[in-house]
Design a protein around this motif. Structure first.
Motif, mmCIF file in Angstrom:
data_model
loop_
_atom_site.group_PDB
_atom_site.id
_atom_site.type_symbol
_atom_site.label_atom_id
_atom_site.label_comp_id
_atom_site.label_asym_id
_atom_site.label_seq_id
_atom_site.Cartn_x
_atom_site.Cartn_y
_atom_site.Cartn_z
ATOM 1 N N PRO A 138 -1.517 19.794 -17.881
ATOM 2 C CA PRO A 138 -0.668 19.157 -18.889
ATOM 3 C C PRO A 138 0.645 18.706 -18.261
ATOM 4 N N ILE A 139 1.084 17.504 -18.586
ATOM 5 C CA ILE A 139 2.377 16.995 -18.122
ATOM 6 C C ILE A 139 3.277 16.816 -19.332
ATOM 7 N N MET A 140 4.443 17.457 -19.296
ATOM 8 C CA MET A 140 5.424 17.330 -20.376
ATOM 9 C C MET A 140 6.551 16.434 -19.882
ATOM 10 N N ALA A 141 6.694 15.260 -20.503
ATOM 11 C CA ALA A 141 7.728 14.307 -20.115
ATOM 12 C C ALA A 141 8.737 14.169 -21.247
ATOM 13 N N LEU A 142 10.014 14.295 -20.921
ATOM 14 C CA LEU A 142 11.070 14.184 -21.924
ATOM 15 C C LEU A 142 11.476 12.724 -22.094
ATOM 16 N N VAL B 259 8.648 16.607 -16.508
ATOM 17 C CA VAL B 259 9.423 15.467 -16.001
ATOM 18 C C VAL B 259 10.628 15.276 -16.922
ATOM 19 N N ASP B 260 11.828 15.493 -16.393
ATOM 20 C CA ASP B 260 13.060 15.426 -17.184
ATOM 21 C C ASP B 260 14.015 14.400 -16.549
ATOM 22 N N TYR B 261 14.058 13.130 -17.021
ATOM 23 C CA TYR B 261 13.302 12.653 -18.161
ATOM 24 C C TYR B 261 12.752 11.278 -17.882
ATOM 25 N N ASN C 2 24.528 28.999 -27.374
ATOM 26 C CA ASN C 2 25.385 29.435 -26.265
ATOM 27 C C ASN C 2 24.606 29.717 -24.984
ATOM 28 N N ILE C 3 23.308 30.035 -25.123
ATOM 29 C CA ILE C 3 22.480 30.256 -23.926
ATOM 30 C C ILE C 3 21.309 29.272 -23.874
ATOM 31 N N THR C 4 21.345 28.252 -24.717
ATOM 32 C CA THR C 4 20.334 27.164 -24.783
ATOM 33 C C THR C 4 18.909 27.720 -24.763
ATOM 34 N N LYS C 5 18.623 28.647 -25.663
ATOM 35 C CA LYS C 5 17.314 29.295 -25.668
ATOM 36 C C LYS C 5 16.598 29.097 -26.996
ATOM 37 N N PHE C 6 15.348 28.617 -26.917
ATOM 38 C CA PHE C 6 14.480 28.527 -28.083
ATOM 39 C C PHE C 6 13.585 29.762 -28.117
ATOM 40 N N ILE D 230 14.136 23.235 -24.359
ATOM 41 C CA ILE D 230 12.809 23.701 -24.783
ATOM 42 C C ILE D 230 11.790 23.517 -23.667
ATOM 43 N N ALA D 231 11.923 22.440 -22.886
ATOM 44 C CA ALA D 231 11.006 22.242 -21.757
ATOM 45 C C ALA D 231 11.207 23.334 -20.715
ATOM 46 N N THR D 232 12.470 23.685 -20.453
ATOM 47 C CA THR D 232 12.772 24.749 -19.491
ATOM 48 C C THR D 232 12.261 26.096 -19.992
ATOM 49 N N ASN D 233 12.471 26.367 -21.298
ATOM 50 C CA ASN D 233 11.977 27.620 -21.887
ATOM 51 C C ASN D 233 10.473 27.747 -21.721
ATOM 52 N N ILE D 234 9.753 26.667 -22.051
ATOM 53 C CA ILE D 234 8.286 26.682 -21.959
ATOM 54 C C ILE D 234 7.843 26.850 -20.502
ATOM 55 N N ALA D 235 8.511 26.115 -19.588
ATOM 56 C CA ALA D 235 8.168 26.219 -18.164
ATOM 57 C C ALA D 235 8.346 27.652 -17.668
#
Length: 493
Positions: free
Chosen positions: A380-384, A343-345, A475-479, A229-234
């Motif tokens: 904004p910083i998104m940290a997992l 930031v992952d993670y 299968n494609i890790t997509k939100f 989800i972080a990658t999708n948003i990025a």
């Protein structure tokens, strides 16, 4: 003799004193002694260590303590706290009286204070430069040049932060103008959001986009899809980026944003493959093996062409400290611009100072550092973050704030906490024996939750909490947004 001539001392360069202004220091101290209200004009930013003359620093320190204790600072009240020195035939009490009697007005007190402050910064800058040169000459074997550069950048940015005059109260009309400006920018953005759009409609409706200077924690158990989800948003933010050139030649972001990703667990190539899978619809394992058809290869080529110009920057260095991460983020903003950081993670970062076995204290330093960085960079910083195993011991495995691993500071420092939960993940691991009645019930439950995910907003400083339903293609890790029944086309029976 000709060789000895080379050893003759060269004419010495004139002695260079560190920049200072004793007259400004005397004028300010005298103004405060005459009228203590002058102190209020400089108390926000001026400190004793900013004075060049040691006696002036001590006088200002004593006055500060007296005034903050609710007392008055006059030549009489401060003289007992000062050293008994001979200043070339003048005693310290006599010198203080001279400061007061030669003072003219408090109108310029703030300007004198800023002059003293700026000169102190220049002296600190000279010190950092000298130490940087000396350290480069005499560096220990184990210290790399890159470590020296990062330390110098950290100190320079610390000095830059100390040099700010912002803070304190501001006029309400100024705050109103900022609010109107924010509303105008929201009007120009996709979706009319106050923050940066994530590209996920229902999540944006709940959050108003990602707000500048916010620390957003995305937490979940392994396999829930935090990185996805972080990658999708990025990707969505980078894809939507649009900028306008300003009069000074800089580019201002109008929509979307320039994105930086610190991927401490995955390589840049793995992350790129994941994004390719999401955008082309081809599973990443097929891309890695080259097990694709001609038609799929065409889709892959189109996805690569569309992605090559994206303002998306990846740092795959593992084992970073919070100080190193902050230095690299600042450098990215300076060189390329920055509107959103991932930031992952969190648990793969280390504190700047080693705390031994006290991981909770170290994590407090990390989350506090990330929140400070979000405010400093105004992004904004998104940290997992991982969740503790206690989730697995409950019947209802939906995460709660208390599940945050090595917790406390994460919940405290975060502006937003999002939990990722997929019931399908847990259900598919509890498949009963095929052909039984339990299996039929299980299959019905699987059909109900298949391809669905929940984003639970556990905390939000400027908005409601609640749950957002999303579509998840494993299968494609997509939100993506979940199609609502009301909007589905009529089915033909």
């Amino acid at each position: 003799m000709a060789n000895l001539a080379r050893l003759d001392p060269q004419p010495a360069e004139p002695l260079r004193l560190a920049p200072h202004n004793l007259e400004a220091e005397q004028a300010l101290l005298g103004a405060i002694l005459v009228n203590n209200e002058a102190f209020d004009r400089v108390s926000d930013f001026l400190r004793p260590e900013h004075f060049f003359e040691a006696l002036h620093a001590r006088i200002f320190e004593v006055m500060t303590k007296l005034l903050r204790a609710g007392k008055v600072a006059t030549p009489i009240t401060i003289k007992t706290y000062l050293p008994d020195l001979d200043l070339g035939g003048v005693t310290v009490p006599q010198y203080i009286v001279r400061l007061a009697t030669s003072a003219t007005t408090i109108i310029n007190a703030a300007e004198y204070g800023r002059t003293i402050h700026d000169l102190a910064l220049r002296r600190n800058l000279i010190t950092i430069g000298e130490e940087m040169v000396n350290r480069a000459f005499d560096a220990p074997v184990e210290e790399t040049p890159r470590a020296q550069i990062e330390d110098a950048e950290r100190r320079l940015y610390g000095l830059a932060e100390a040099g700010r005059f912002e803070g304190g109260f501001q006029n309400f009309s100024s705050a109103l103008q900022q609010a109107i400006h924010m509303a105008g920018e929201a009007y120009r953005r996709d979706g009319g959001l106050s923050g940066t759009a994530t590209g996920l409609r229902d999540l944006d409706n709940k959050m108003g986009g990602l707000q500048r200077s916010d620390l957003i924690i995305v937490a979940g158990r392994p396999g829930m899809g935090k990185s996805s989800i972080a990658t999708n948003i990025a990707y969505n933010i980078a894809k939507a980026w649009r900028g306008e050139r300003q009069e000074d030649g800089t580019i201002k972001t109008v929509n979307g944003g320039i994105v930086g990703i610190f991927n401490l667990e995955m390589s840049a190539e793995q992350l790129a493959t994941r994004i390719l899978a999401e955008q082309s619809g081809i599973p990443s394992f097929k891309i890695r093996r080259g097990d694709i058809t001609q038609e799929e290869f065409g889709r892959l080529h189109e996805a690569v062409a569309a992605m090559q110009s994206l303002p998306l920057h990846i740092d795959q260095t593992g084992g970073l400290s919070i100080a190193q991460l902050a230095t690299r983020a600042r450098r990215l903003k300076r060189q390329h611009g920055l509107d959103f950081l991932v930031v992952d993670y969190l648990q793969l970062l280390s504190g700047a100072s080693k705390k031994g076995d006290n991981r909770v204290q170290e994590l407090t330093e990390i989350t506090t550092g990330l929140k400070a960085l979000a405010k400093e960079l105004d992004v904004p910083i998104m940290a997992l973050s991982q969740l503790s195993r206690q989730v697995e011991s409950r019947d209802d495995k939906r995460p709660q704030l208390s599940d945050l691993r090595e917790s406390g500071s994460i919940e405290q420092d975060a502006d937003v906490v999002l939990f990722i939960y997929r019931e399908e993940y847990y259900l598919q691991n509890r498949e009963p024996k095929p052909g039984t009645e339990e299996h039929l019930k299980w299959q019905a439950e699987m059909d109900r939750v298949h391809g669905k995910a929940e984003v639970i907003i556990g905390k939000q400083r400027h908005g409601p909490t609640g749950t957002v339903q999303l579509q998840f293609e494993a299968n494609i890790t997509k939100f993506s947004d979940l199609a609502k029944e009301d909007y589905l086309p009529e089915r033909l029976e």
